[in-house]
Design a protein around this motif. Structure first.
Motif, PDB file in Angstrom:
ATOM      1  N   ASP A 232       0.947  -1.231  -0.012  1.00 16.32           N
ATOM      2  CA  ASP A 232      -0.085   0.104   0.118  1.00 16.32           C
ATOM      3  C   ASP A 232       0.770   1.242  -0.142  1.00 16.32           C
ATOM      4  OD1 ASP A 232      -2.437  -1.546  -0.093  1.00 16.32           O
ATOM      5  OD2 ASP A 232      -2.515  -1.577   1.969  1.00 16.32           O
ATOM      6  N   ARG A 233       1.924   1.254   0.741  1.00 14.74           N
ATOM      7  CA  ARG A 233       2.886   2.191   0.871  1.00 14.74           C
ATOM      8  C   ARG A 233       3.427   2.596  -0.499  1.00 14.74           C
ATOM      9  NH1 ARG A 233       7.268   2.415   4.911  1.00 14.74           N
ATOM     10  NH2 ARG A 233       7.258   0.212   4.606  1.00 14.74           N
ATOM     11  N   TRP A 234       4.050   1.550  -1.061  1.00 18.45           N
ATOM     12  CA  TRP A 234       4.464   1.478  -2.545  1.00 18.45           C
ATOM     13  C   TRP A 234       3.577   2.158  -3.374  1.00 18.45           C
ATOM     14  CZ3 TRP A 234       4.927  -3.096  -6.135  1.00 18.45           C
ATOM     15  CH2 TRP A 234       5.838  -2.828  -7.324  1.00 18.45           C
ATOM     16  N   MET A 235       2.339   1.667  -3.425  1.00 13.91           N
ATOM     17  CA  MET A 235       1.392   2.259  -4.435  1.00 13.91           C
ATOM     18  C   MET A 235       0.965   3.767  -4.266  1.00 13.91           C
ATOM     19  SD  MET A 235      -0.704   1.147  -6.959  1.00 13.91           S
ATOM     20  CE  MET A 235      -0.259   2.690  -7.998  1.00 13.91           C
TER      21      MET A 235
ATOM     22  N   LEU B   7       4.641 -13.763  -8.043  1.00 15.96           N
ATOM     23  CA  LEU B   7       4.254 -12.756  -7.500  1.00 15.96           C
ATOM     24  C   LEU B   7       5.124 -12.386  -6.114  1.00 15.96           C
ATOM     25  CD1 LEU B   7       0.386 -13.857  -6.590  1.00 15.96           C
ATOM     26  CD2 LEU B   7       1.325 -12.258  -8.213  1.00 15.96           C
ATOM     27  N   HIS B   8       6.386 -13.176  -6.030  1.00 12.56           N
ATOM     28  CA  HIS B   8       7.191 -12.631  -4.965  1.00 12.56           C
ATOM     29  C   HIS B   8       7.668 -11.449  -5.682  1.00 12.56           C
ATOM     30  CE1 HIS B   8       7.629 -15.674  -1.949  1.00 12.56           C
ATOM     31  NE2 HIS B   8       7.380 -16.416  -2.884  1.00 12.56           N
ATOM     32  N   HIS B   9       7.859 -10.946  -6.856  1.00  8.71           N
ATOM     33  CA  HIS B   9       8.712 -10.231  -7.443  1.00  8.71           C
ATOM     34  C   HIS B   9       8.208  -8.683  -7.199  1.00  8.71           C
ATOM     35  CE1 HIS B   9      11.008 -13.143  -9.401  1.00  8.71           C
ATOM     36  NE2 HIS B   9      10.101 -13.183 -10.151  1.00  8.71           N
ATOM     37  N   TYR B  10       6.793  -8.795  -7.061  1.00  9.55           N
ATOM     38  CA  TYR B  10       5.982  -7.481  -6.680  1.00  9.55           C
ATOM     39  C   TYR B  10       6.563  -6.975  -5.326  1.00  9.55           C
ATOM     40  CZ  TYR B  10       2.940  -7.280 -10.588  1.00  9.55           C
ATOM     41  OH  TYR B  10       2.313  -7.567 -11.885  1.00  9.55           O
ATOM     42  N   VAL B  11       6.538  -8.086  -4.232  1.00 10.62           N
ATOM     43  CA  VAL B  11       6.976  -7.853  -2.978  1.00 10.62           C
ATOM     44  C   VAL B  11       8.522  -7.164  -2.861  1.00 10.62           C
ATOM     45  CG1 VAL B  11       7.197  -8.754  -0.524  1.00 10.62           C
ATOM     46  CG2 VAL B  11       5.450  -9.680  -2.321  1.00 10.62           C
ATOM     47  N   ASP B  12       9.198  -8.130  -3.900  1.00 10.04           N
ATOM     48  CA  ASP B  12      10.436  -7.573  -3.800  1.00 10.04           C
ATOM     49  C   ASP B  12      10.736  -5.938  -4.347  1.00 10.04           C
ATOM     50  OD1 ASP B  12      11.387 -10.087  -2.874  1.00 10.04           O
ATOM     51  OD2 ASP B  12      11.642 -10.863  -5.053  1.00 10.04           O
ATOM     52  N   ASP B  13       9.979  -5.660  -5.431  1.00 13.08           N
ATOM     53  CA  ASP B  13      10.122  -4.410  -5.781  1.00 13.08           C
ATOM     54  C   ASP B  13       9.442  -3.337  -4.890  1.00 13.08           C
ATOM     55  OD1 ASP B  13      10.983  -5.118  -8.520  1.00 13.08           O
ATOM     56  OD2 ASP B  13       9.209  -5.330  -9.467  1.00 13.08           O
ATOM     57  N   SER B  14       8.436  -3.829  -4.285  1.00 10.99           N
ATOM     58  CA  SER B  14       8.013  -2.783  -3.170  1.00 10.99           C
ATOM     59  C   SER B  14       9.186  -2.384  -1.936  1.00 10.99           C
ATOM     60  CB  SER B  14       6.731  -3.242  -2.542  1.00 10.99           C
ATOM     61  OG  SER B  14       7.255  -4.290  -1.567  1.00 10.99           O
ATOM     62  N   PHE B  15       9.834  -3.569  -1.685  1.00 13.57           N
ATOM     63  CA  PHE B  15      10.735  -3.104  -0.659  1.00 13.57           C
ATOM     64  C   PHE B  15      12.044  -2.290  -1.292  1.00 13.57           C
ATOM     65  CE2 PHE B  15       8.683  -6.466   1.849  1.00 13.57           C
ATOM     66  CZ  PHE B  15       8.937  -5.788   3.224  1.00 13.57           C
ATOM     67  N   SER B  16      12.350  -2.831  -2.430  1.00 10.46           N
ATOM     68  CA  SER B  16      13.526  -2.201  -3.332  1.00 10.46           C
ATOM     69  C   SER B  16      12.935  -0.294  -3.528  1.00 10.46           C
ATOM     70  CB  SER B  16      13.551  -2.754  -4.651  1.00 10.46           C
ATOM     71  OG  SER B  16      14.287  -3.964  -4.624  1.00 10.46           O
ATOM     72  N   PHE B  17      11.845  -0.245  -3.998  1.00  7.47           N
ATOM     73  CA  PHE B  17      11.534   1.137  -4.021  1.00  7.47           C
ATOM     74  C   PHE B  17      11.605   1.836  -2.735  1.00  7.47           C
ATOM     75  CE2 PHE B  17       8.195   4.567  -3.878  1.00  7.47           C
ATOM     76  CZ  PHE B  17       8.344   5.306  -5.092  1.00  7.47           C
TER      77      PHE B  17
END
Length: 590
Positions: free
Chosen positions: A83-86, A163-173
């Motif tokens: 949610d924070r990423w979005m 779907l792990h990749h979305y979580v990975d991208d959120s933490f990277s951002f």
């Protein structure tokens, strides 16, 4: 900016009469503000940001609310982060119209839909299902593609859950919060979308600035040359020694077949083959029945690759040495910043807070494969502190040797084999799964490693961004003022054209020539009579007289003025206020 020109009354009259069907069109034909270019003094110089030493963080997926709902259903622990990423991503696009335009062009419109992991895997599974049903896959139509058992393994989800990749991208951002403003760049899979990190706003959200074309070219070059493995890592001395197994490069599938035949003749029953082109597959080729070059080619096709591209981009043929345990080490600026458990079932929600090295190691299930896909995709993990320490010691040695050769940014995988701890391979920051990596460690380490000169360049980058934003704001303000002036001009013109305006005929008329004295006894000639008839029937004259409410002589008691009376009458201006729409254009007939 040139001053606005407002037509005077005579100009307006001519414009109205030239456009009788739409009298306002001529008055309102003012150049609209969007056609006027920006003032030259607002154009920035061609100076670019200094991006030589920036930290580059990769993000492969563009967040959308619909897709994130699917991800949150699979990983509830990541809900707040997603949610924070979005929210932060949306705010960033609002503050950077250029970036928003790139995202819209990439994601909008039929045929240009951004290929997210969800869409890519959906299409991939459809293709696999069609192949199992016996359909021909076009240019990927090798015989092995008709093997239903092979695709059945893929359909059972043996690869990492995408779907792990979305979580990975959120933490990277969100890891940019620990980076140095002006010295960190967000790299995305959209070619025209790269962003410089500029800090945190008053609401606690990350802020970014869109890079221009020249700056994006610099980053793309840096990703390839400085952060990405060049596909030849097995030729680097520290790696060729650390792999502890035979590795030979083949330029194509024909040369690979010759290498496989040689290995079979020396008693190898299996060989490990990997495409040099990134992410094109890793495979085990069975050599037990290989006695000729044709046999080697047959087995390579049967057990080998799902794309003909792999055959032309180069192959790495290695001695088969299965691994049973693995760990991944992230290296930047020639230093290990973190070790992670490379279990494919982990992501940022499984990270160990405050841990520099992870004591968990990945367990590779069923590493022994006779022929076909190398099934290292099935993983689990276990806590094994002694083995994690052994991996760290071997990784430090490799990193020291690589640093001496000038190789400072990479991800190295260490594995446990029957020959002990070995190097498996090197990958880039942008082609490597972070698993349970705390990406903040990477950004914070990079920030601490910056010199005073590099920090000064970061400050200069921030100053250039501020000047760009000021110029953009000034252009927007000028455009707003132009639109207001143009709207005011149009409004005034409309109001003036709607109200009756005054025709001014006070300009000097042609001088009236003295008429010669005519003998009354002489009758006028036919020529004079014909001229009089034509004047009486002239429509333009009649319309003009009607518009001026001219009364014919018979209506005024037949009091006809003689030519001498007309000539002696004093000149006077004829003014009459009539509605604009009542005036018709002159019809110059005759």
């Amino acid at each position: 900016m040139s001053p606005l020109h407002f037509p005077d009354r005579n100009e307006r009259r001519r414009l109205l009469m030239a456009a009788s069907e739409n009298p306002q069109s001529a008055v309102l034909s003012v150049t609209p503000p969007e056609r006027r270019g920006p003032s030259p003094d607002l154009r920035l110089s061609s100076s670019c940001l200094d991006l030589d030493d920036v930290l580059i963080v990769g993000m492969h997926n563009i967040p959308t609310p619909e897709e994130l709902e699917i991800v949150k259903a699979s990983f509830p622990a990541a809900t707040s982060t997603l949610d924070r990423w979005m929210t932060n991503w949306t705010r960033m696009l609002e503050a950077n119209p250029s970036a928003a335009k790139e995202v819209k062009q990439r994601t909008g419109g039929e045929g240009r839909l951004y290929k997210t992991e969800i869409q890519w895997n959906t299409n991939r599974h459809k293709l696999f299902a069609g192949l199992i049903d016996g359909e021909h896959p076009g240019r990927y139509g090798m015989q092995r593609l008709r093997n239903a058992d092979y695709y059945g393994r893929h359909l059972r989800g043996r690869q990492r859950n995408f779907l792990h990749h979305y979580v990975d991208d959120s933490f990277s951002f969100l890891s940019f919060a620990a980076a140095e403003p002006g010295m960190a760049v967000l790299w995305t899979s959209v070619d025209e979308l790269m962003l410089l990190y500029t800090g945190i706003d008053a609401d606690g959200y990350l802020t970014f600035s869109h890079l221009n074309h020249e700056e994006r070219t610099k980053i793309s070059k840096a990703v390839k040359e400085r952060h990405e493995d060049d596909g030849k890592y097995w030729n680097w001395k520290p790696i060729s020694t650390g792999m502890r197994r035979e590795s030979v490069e083949a330029k194509d599938h024909i040369q690979a077949a010759d290498i496989l035949l040689d290995m079979a003749s020396r008693g190898h029953d299996r060989a490990f083959v990997k495409a040099i082109k990134s992410k094109c597959g890793t495979w085990t080729v069975n050599l037990t029945d290989v006695v000729t070059r044709e046999d080697a080619m047959r087995n390579l096709v049967r057990d080998g690759f799902d794309s003909s591209d792999s055959f032309t981009s180069g192959l790495l043929v290695q001695e088969h040495l299965p691994t049973t345990r693995e760990q991944r080490f992230f290296v930047t600026n020639g230093r290990i910043v973190a070790s992670v458990c490379s279990d494919r079932n982990l992501n940022g929600t499984n990270r160990r807070e405050g841990r520099f090295f992870d004591e968990r190691v990945a367990v590779i299930e069923r590493p022994e494969v006779t022929g076909g896909e190398f099934e290292r995709g099935q993983t689990a993990h276990e806590v094994n502190r002694p083995l994690a320490a052994a991996f760290a010691r071997a990784a430090r040695k490799i990193v020291r040797e690589m640093r001496a050769e000038g190789r400072l940014h990479f991800v190295v995988d260490m594995g446990l084999t029957e020959r002990g701890v070995v190097v498996i391979e090197i990958n880039s920051f942008f082609r490597s799964g972070p698993y349970c990596l705390d990406r903040r460690r990477v950004t914070a380490t990079h920030r601490r490693a910056l010199t005073e000169a590099q920090k000064d360049r970061a400050a200069e980058n921030m100053g250039l961004v501020a000047r760009r934003r000021a110029a953009v704001a000034q252009r927007a303000e000028m455009q707003r003022r132009r639109e207001m002036e143009w709207t005011k001009e149009v409004t005034n013109a409309e109001e003036e054209s709607d109200a009756p305006f005054e025709f001014d005929f006070s300009f000097e008329p042609e001088p009236v020539l003295a008429m010669p004295q005519v003998d009354p006894s002489l009758l006028p000639s036919d020529h004079v009579h014909g001229l009089a008839d034509r004047i009486a029937n002239n429509k333009a004259v009649m319309k003009t007289l009607q518009a001026l409410e001219f009364e014919p002589p018979e209506a005024r008691g037949n009091s006809v003025e003689s030519p001498s009376m007309v000539a002696s009458r004093p000149r006077m201006a004829i003014r009459r206020r009539v509605p604009a729409m009542a005036i018709q254009p002159m019809d110059h007939e005759g």
